[in-house]
Enzyme design. Structure first.
Site, PDB file in Angstrom:
ATOM      1  N   CYS A 116       1.002  -1.387  -0.294  1.00  0.00           N
ATOM      2  CA  CYS A 116       0.346  -0.260   0.110  1.00  0.00           C
ATOM      3  C   CYS A 116       1.216   1.159  -0.071  1.00  0.00           C
ATOM      4  O   CYS A 116       0.734   2.295   0.032  1.00  0.00           O
ATOM      5  CB  CYS A 116      -1.574   0.153   1.834  1.00  0.00           C
ATOM      6  SG  CYS A 116      -1.862  -1.496   0.658  1.00  0.00           S
ATOM      7  N   HIS A 256      -3.919   7.379   2.668  1.00  0.00           N
ATOM      8  CA  HIS A 256      -3.643   6.191   2.235  1.00  0.00           C
ATOM      9  C   HIS A 256      -5.064   6.025   3.303  1.00  0.00           C
ATOM     10  O   HIS A 256      -4.976   6.004   3.463  1.00  0.00           O
ATOM     11  CB  HIS A 256      -2.827   4.966   2.709  1.00  0.00           C
ATOM     12  CG  HIS A 256      -3.266   3.690   2.146  1.00  0.00           C
ATOM     13  ND1 HIS A 256      -3.616   3.788   1.083  1.00  0.00           N
ATOM     14  CD2 HIS A 256      -3.266   2.895   3.253  1.00  0.00           C
ATOM     15  CE1 HIS A 256      -4.222   2.281   0.514  1.00  0.00           C
ATOM     16  NE2 HIS A 256      -3.969   1.535   2.008  1.00  0.00           N
ATOM     17  N   ASN A 286      -9.943   0.083  -0.472  1.00  0.00           N
ATOM     18  CA  ASN A 286      -9.632   0.556  -0.487  1.00  0.00           C
ATOM     19  C   ASN A 286      -8.555  -0.056  -1.784  1.00  0.00           C
ATOM     20  O   ASN A 286      -8.531  -0.762  -1.838  1.00  0.00           O
ATOM     21  CB  ASN A 286      -8.086   0.067   0.388  1.00  0.00           C
ATOM     22  CG  ASN A 286      -6.616  -0.468   1.149  1.00  0.00           C
ATOM     23  OD1 ASN A 286      -6.103   0.246   0.493  1.00  0.00           O
ATOM     24  ND2 ASN A 286      -6.437  -1.017   2.004  1.00  0.00           N
TER      25      ASN A 286
HETATM   26  O1  UT7 Z   1      -4.184  -1.151   3.224  1.00  0.00           O
HETATM   27  C1  UT7 Z   1      -2.951  -2.183   4.116  1.00  0.00           C
HETATM   28  C2  UT7 Z   1      -3.263  -2.224   5.530  1.00  0.00           C
HETATM   29  N1  UT7 Z   1      -4.493  -2.680   6.173  1.00  0.00           N
HETATM   30  C3  UT7 Z   1      -4.964  -2.009   7.294  1.00  0.00           C
HETATM   31  O2  UT7 Z   1      -4.818  -1.204   7.264  1.00  0.00           O
HETATM   32  C4  UT7 Z   1      -6.379  -2.392   7.586  1.00  0.00           C
HETATM   33  C5  UT7 Z   1      -6.395  -2.840   9.353  1.00  0.00           C
HETATM   34  N2  UT7 Z   1      -7.402  -3.321   9.776  1.00  0.00           N
HETATM   35  C6  UT7 Z   1      -8.347  -3.033   9.803  1.00  0.00           C
HETATM   36  O3  UT7 Z   1      -9.638  -1.563   8.828  1.00  0.00           O
HETATM   37  C7  UT7 Z   1      -9.116  -3.250  10.707  1.00  0.00           C
HETATM   38  O4  UT7 Z   1      -8.799  -4.205  11.768  1.00  0.00           O
HETATM   39  C8  UT7 Z   1     -11.013  -4.610  10.387  1.00  0.00           C
HETATM   40  C9  UT7 Z   1     -11.301  -3.214   8.911  1.00  0.00           C
HETATM   41  C10 UT7 Z   1      -9.841  -4.681   8.970  1.00  0.00           C
HETATM   42  C11 UT7 Z   1     -11.596  -4.960  11.067  1.00  0.00           C
HETATM   43  O5  UT7 Z   1     -12.424  -3.880  12.132  1.00  0.00           O
HETATM   44  P1  UT7 Z   1     -11.936  -4.598  13.591  1.00  0.00           P
HETATM   45  O6  UT7 Z   1     -13.031  -3.453  13.651  1.00  0.00           O
HETATM   46  O7  UT7 Z   1     -10.487  -4.401  13.956  1.00  0.00           O
HETATM   47  O8  UT7 Z   1     -13.021  -5.745  13.809  1.00  0.00           O
HETATM   48  P2  UT7 Z   1     -12.519  -7.070  13.998  1.00  0.00           P
HETATM   49  O9  UT7 Z   1     -11.336  -7.554  13.710  1.00  0.00           O
HETATM   50  O10 UT7 Z   1     -11.551  -6.716  15.838  1.00  0.00           O
HETATM   51  O11 UT7 Z   1     -13.550  -8.159  14.324  1.00  0.00           O
HETATM   52  C12 UT7 Z   1     -14.698  -7.645  16.020  1.00  0.00           C
HETATM   53  C13 UT7 Z   1     -15.829  -8.412  15.235  1.00  0.00           C
HETATM   54  C14 UT7 Z   1     -15.685  -9.790  15.309  1.00  0.00           C
HETATM   55  O12 UT7 Z   1     -15.940 -10.787  15.891  1.00  0.00           O
HETATM   56  P3  UT7 Z   1     -15.945 -10.966  17.065  1.00  0.00           P
HETATM   57  O13 UT7 Z   1     -14.687 -12.119  17.947  1.00  0.00           O
HETATM   58  O14 UT7 Z   1     -16.074 -10.167  17.807  1.00  0.00           O
HETATM   59  O15 UT7 Z   1     -17.380 -12.060  17.970  1.00  0.00           O
HETATM   60  C15 UT7 Z   1     -14.922 -10.281  13.898  1.00  0.00           C
HETATM   61  O16 UT7 Z   1     -15.172 -11.374  13.482  1.00  0.00           O
HETATM   62  O17 UT7 Z   1     -16.480  -8.112  14.058  1.00  0.00           O
HETATM   63  C16 UT7 Z   1     -16.327  -9.001  12.863  1.00  0.00           C
HETATM   64  N3  UT7 Z   1     -16.529  -8.811  11.618  1.00  0.00           N
HETATM   65  C17 UT7 Z   1     -17.047  -8.461  10.736  1.00  0.00           C
HETATM   66  N4  UT7 Z   1     -18.506  -8.204  11.526  1.00  0.00           N
HETATM   67  C18 UT7 Z   1     -19.682  -7.583  10.265  1.00  0.00           C
HETATM   68  C19 UT7 Z   1     -15.095  -8.549  10.926  1.00  0.00           C
HETATM   69  N5  UT7 Z   1     -15.388  -8.568  10.278  1.00  0.00           N
HETATM   70  C20 UT7 Z   1     -16.633  -8.429   9.567  1.00  0.00           C
HETATM   71  C21 UT7 Z   1     -17.798  -8.030   9.131  1.00  0.00           C
HETATM   72  N6  UT7 Z   1     -19.170  -7.505   9.092  1.00  0.00           N
HETATM   73  N7  UT7 Z   1     -17.836  -7.630   7.553  1.00  0.00           N
END
Ligand code: UT7
Length: 332
Positions: A116, A256, A286
């Site tokens: 990225c 970004h 993204n």
């Molecule tokens: O560009 C390259 C670099 N990449 C980035 O900068 C991306 C960095 N990461 C992120 O943007 C975020 O971590 C994500 C958007 C990928 C995820 O968001 P988050 O707030 O970190 O969510 P999480 O992974 O902590 O998940 C929270 C909950 C989980 O459920 P439990 O375990 O709390 O029951 C996930 O399973 O949300 C769940 N979850 C979803 N729920 C609904 C994960 N993806 C989804 C989804 N819809 N699409």
């Protein structure tokens, strides 16, 4: 002798027509528009459809718009740096393929992969060819067709990424405008948290790698988020400090577009109001290498000659950095 700076003198972008909405993703995976919007800021993204259409299809469209805007012919370009994690092929370089498509017959070119942060790495690399006086017209492409490496059954990654291309032209500037400073960093220990396991020389494609979905993006979102927030904010603040820029001095942050929460954290650290931050993540998600040049292209008419602009990114590798530019032209 007057110092030669590398200045952006034209920008353009191209995104495909097909719009993949959050509502459509709700039908593919267990997610909701509310979750996606509140956690990432994304409402929709663009997808390039059609067999045999790779990333250079989008780059070609963007370069042709750029050349037309600048009023120059393709044969005047002497270098093309193509930044992408989704090249048409492993080889030859997409820079060579797009040069042939557009008719940039006098350019040499190569691909650059820094995930990225690739577009920023490419911009800084290109600037050295201009500053040394060896090259006069350099195109830097930031483009990705992320939909080819996304698993549309993985709700954590498929909601984030989209396809798109942005391009800039760099030319010499003797008035002190253009690229002023850059800080580029990388840390390969971040590799396991954001990568594509197979398809390269370590794990070449086999039936097993395909069956195990190893040709898709694997991201440990939480970990990447943590590193992205701190490193992107830190490096953006560092480049302001080192150039003695206050928040008032900065006209625009061009971040970004990975997650709106990461963008907000970076802007807060820099002390910038939201109205100075380019954000189009809601429309495109993204696009990896495409995010920064697409923003520059969409905001072109709002930037003025002499404006202090900070570009900032974080991505797989890990790679990250910031670039400080004095914008070199007004749009008529
Ligand atoms: O560009 C390259 C670099 N990449 C980035 O900068 C991306 C960095 N990461 C992120 O943007 C975020 O971590 C994500 C958007 C990928 C995820 O968001 P988050 O707030 O970190 O969510 P999480 O992974 O902590 O998940 C929270 C909950 C989980 O459920 P439990 O375990 O709390 O029951 C996930 O399973 O949300 C769940 N979850 C979803 N729920 C609904 C994960 N993806 C989804 C989804 N819809 N699409």
């Amino acid at each position: 002798m007057t110092k030669i700076n590398a200045a952006i003198t034209a920008v353009a972008h191209h995104v495909p027509e097909y719009v993949l909405t959050n509502a459509e993703l709700e039908k593919l995976v267990d997610t909701t528009d509310e979750w996606i919007t509140s956690r990432t800021g994304i409402k929709e993204r663009r997808i390039l459809k059609g067999e045999g259409k790779g990333v250079t299809e989008m780059a070609k469209e963007a370069i042709e718009k750029l050349l037309k805007k600048r009023g120059i012919g393709p044969e005047e370009i002497d270098l093309v740096i193509f930044c992408s994690v989704t090249p048409d092929k492993i080889f030859p370089a997409s820079a060579n393929i797009v040069s042939a498509k557009v008719g940039m017959s006098n350019a040499f070119g190569f691909d650059l992969n820094a995930a990225c942060s690739g577009f920023m790495y490419g911009l800084v690399t290109a600037s050295k060819f201009i500053e040394s006086g060896t090259h006069k017209k350099v195109i830097v492409v930031g483009a990705d067709k992320m939909s080819t490496i996304i698993d549309y059954t993985d709700r954590q990654t498929c909601i984030i990424f989209g396809d798109g291309a942005g391009v800039v032209l760099l030319e010499p500037n003797n008035d002190g405008l253009g690229i002023q400073d850059s800080i580029l960093k990388s840390d390969g220990t971040g590799e396991p948290f954001l990568h594509q396991v197979a398809g390269g020389s370590e794990y070449p494609p086999t039936e097993k790698t395909v069956a195990e979905k190893q040709h898709y993006v694997h991201q440990e979102g939480k970990t990447v988020f943590k590193f992205a927030v701190s490193n992107m904010a830190d490096v953006s603040y560092e480049i302001m400090q080192r150039n003695k820029l206050t928040a008032d001095d900065v006209s625009w942050l061009v971040p970004h577009q990975a997650n709106l929460r990461i963008i907000d954290a970076t802007a807060n650290r820099m002390g910038l109001n939201k109205d100075k931050v380019m954000v189009n993540i809601h429309k495109y998600g993204n696009t990896t290498n495409g995010t920064i040049p697409i923003c520059l292209s969409e905001w072109e008419s709002q930037m003025n000659k002499g404006d202090n602009i900070i570009l900032s990114a974080f991505g797989g590798g890990f790679t990250w950095g910031a670039v400080y530019i004095k914008w070199a032209y007004n749009t008529i």
